[in-house]
Design a protein around this motif. Structure first.
Motif, PDB file in Angstrom:
ATOM      1  N   MET A  50      66.877 118.219  38.224  1.00 35.55           N
ATOM      2  CA  MET A  50      67.889 117.213  38.406  1.00 35.55           C
ATOM      3  C   MET A  50      67.573 116.322  37.281  1.00 35.55           C
ATOM      4  SD  MET A  50      67.945 116.481  42.419  1.00 35.55           S
ATOM      5  CE  MET A  50      69.661 116.167  42.736  1.00 35.55           C
ATOM      6  N   GLY A  51      66.584 116.219  36.934  1.00 40.83           N
ATOM      7  CA  GLY A  51      66.329 115.449  35.466  1.00 40.83           C
ATOM      8  C   GLY A  51      66.330 113.843  35.927  1.00 40.83           C
ATOM      9  N   ASN A  52      66.141 113.318  37.213  1.00 43.11           N
ATOM     10  CA  ASN A  52      66.082 112.185  37.447  1.00 43.11           C
ATOM     11  C   ASN A  52      64.682 111.529  37.839  1.00 43.11           C
ATOM     12  OD1 ASN A  52      65.430 113.445  39.977  1.00 43.11           O
ATOM     13  ND2 ASN A  52      67.129 112.545  41.168  1.00 43.11           N
ATOM     14  N   GLN A  53      63.827 112.098  36.805  1.00 42.13           N
ATOM     15  CA  GLN A  53      62.418 111.481  37.335  1.00 42.13           C
ATOM     16  C   GLN A  53      62.390 110.040  37.149  1.00 42.13           C
ATOM     17  OE1 GLN A  53      63.005 114.178  35.574  1.00 42.13           O
ATOM     18  NE2 GLN A  53      61.883 115.784  36.462  1.00 42.13           N
ATOM     19  N   ALA A  54      62.946 109.308  36.030  1.00 41.51           N
ATOM     20  CA  ALA A  54      62.888 107.887  35.787  1.00 41.51           C
ATOM     21  C   ALA A  54      63.429 107.071  37.336  1.00 41.51           C
ATOM     22  CB  ALA A  54      63.709 107.504  34.877  1.00 41.51           C
ATOM     23  N   PHE A  55      64.548 107.647  37.661  1.00 46.40           N
ATOM     24  CA  PHE A  55      65.123 107.055  38.875  1.00 46.40           C
ATOM     25  C   PHE A  55      64.003 107.061  40.091  1.00 46.40           C
ATOM     26  CE2 PHE A  55      67.320 107.716  42.989  1.00 46.40           C
ATOM     27  CZ  PHE A  55      67.915 106.404  42.999  1.00 46.40           C
ATOM     28  N   LEU A  56      63.487 108.227  40.124  1.00 47.75           N
ATOM     29  CA  LEU A  56      62.536 108.364  41.512  1.00 47.75           C
ATOM     30  C   LEU A  56      61.229 107.804  40.969  1.00 47.75           C
ATOM     31  CD1 LEU A  56      62.719 112.367  41.776  1.00 47.75           C
ATOM     32  CD2 LEU A  56      63.812 110.516  43.223  1.00 47.75           C
ATOM     33  N   TYR A  57      60.833 107.302  39.916  1.00 47.32           N
ATOM     34  CA  TYR A  57      59.598 106.418  39.561  1.00 47.32           C
ATOM     35  C   TYR A  57      59.949 105.081  40.016  1.00 47.32           C
ATOM     36  CZ  TYR A  57      56.823 110.112  37.046  1.00 47.32           C
ATOM     37  OH  TYR A  57      56.093 111.041  36.938  1.00 47.32           O
ATOM     38  N   ARG A  58      61.197 104.519  39.620  1.00 53.17           N
ATOM     39  CA  ARG A  58      61.672 103.303  39.948  1.00 53.17           C
ATOM     40  C   ARG A  58      61.779 103.042  41.531  1.00 53.17           C
ATOM     41  NH1 ARG A  58      65.154 104.347  35.559  1.00 53.17           N
ATOM     42  NH2 ARG A  58      66.906 104.299  37.210  1.00 53.17           N
ATOM     43  N   GLN A  59      62.458 104.129  42.257  1.00 56.51           N
ATOM     44  CA  GLN A  59      62.237 103.960  43.615  1.00 56.51           C
ATOM     45  C   GLN A  59      60.897 104.102  44.130  1.00 56.51           C
ATOM     46  OE1 GLN A  59      65.703 103.169  43.793  1.00 56.51           O
ATOM     47  NE2 GLN A  59      65.464 104.127  45.714  1.00 56.51           N
ATOM     48  N   PHE A  60      59.876 104.903  43.597  1.00 56.47           N
ATOM     49  CA  PHE A  60      58.607 104.838  44.209  1.00 56.47           C
ATOM     50  C   PHE A  60      57.927 103.452  44.010  1.00 56.47           C
ATOM     51  CE2 PHE A  60      54.097 105.200  43.479  1.00 56.47           C
ATOM     52  CZ  PHE A  60      53.918 105.917  44.574  1.00 56.47           C
ATOM     53  N   ASP A  61      58.309 103.001  42.832  1.00 57.71           N
ATOM     54  CA  ASP A  61      57.534 101.522  42.574  1.00 57.71           C
ATOM     55  C   ASP A  61      57.891 100.457  43.510  1.00 57.71           C
ATOM     56  OD1 ASP A  61      55.767 102.748  40.526  1.00 57.71           O
ATOM     57  OD2 ASP A  61      57.218 102.258  39.138  1.00 57.71           O
ATOM     58  N   HIS A  62      59.406 100.714  43.674  1.00 54.09           N
ATOM     59  CA  HIS A  62      59.977  99.606  44.623  1.00 54.09           C
ATOM     60  C   HIS A  62      59.392  99.566  46.082  1.00 54.09           C
ATOM     61  CE1 HIS A  62      62.845  96.722  46.337  1.00 54.09           C
ATOM     62  NE2 HIS A  62      63.173  97.879  47.059  1.00 54.09           N
ATOM     63  N   ALA A  63      59.152 100.978  46.669  1.00 56.32           N
ATOM     64  CA  ALA A  63      58.750 101.348  47.892  1.00 56.32           C
ATOM     65  C   ALA A  63      57.491 101.142  48.020  1.00 56.32           C
ATOM     66  CB  ALA A  63      59.001 102.748  48.235  1.00 56.32           C
ATOM     67  N   ALA A  64      56.437 101.190  46.858  1.00 53.02           N
ATOM     68  CA  ALA A  64      54.892 101.012  46.835  1.00 53.02           C
ATOM     69  C   ALA A  64      54.652  99.325  47.231  1.00 53.02           C
ATOM     70  CB  ALA A  64      54.517 101.514  45.480  1.00 53.02           C
ATOM     71  N   LYS A  65      55.667  98.750  46.755  1.00 51.86           N
ATOM     72  CA  LYS A  65      55.245  97.261  46.911  1.00 51.86           C
ATOM     73  C   LYS A  65      55.104  96.931  48.520  1.00 51.86           C
ATOM     74  CE  LYS A  65      58.043  95.961  43.100  1.00 51.86           C
ATOM     75  NZ  LYS A  65      59.482  95.350  42.611  1.00 51.86           N
TER      76      LYS A  65
END
Length: 64
Positions: A45-60
């Protein structure tokens, strides 16, 4: 994966293993194939950057 139908399918597979209808190896092979196919779809899907942002947000919300 919050999909009741998928969870039910996995539970059915585990029941078949418990009953001896299929082997543990067969169940794991099918599960591995499913996870690999789904993972590859997400990767394409090529949406790795989006997924990384979502992960970083959730990781907080979690302590390390």
């Amino acid at each position: 994966m919050l999909d009741p139908a998928l969870t039910a399918s996995w539970e059915k597979g585990l029941t078949l293993v418990a009953e001896g209808s299929i082997t543990e190896e067969e169940y794991m092979r099918k599960l591995d194939d499913f996870v690999t196919r789904r993972t590859n779809i997400v990767k394409q899907m090529g949406n790795q950057a989006f997924l990384y942002r979502q992960f970083d947000h959730a990781a907080k919300n979690y302590k390390t």
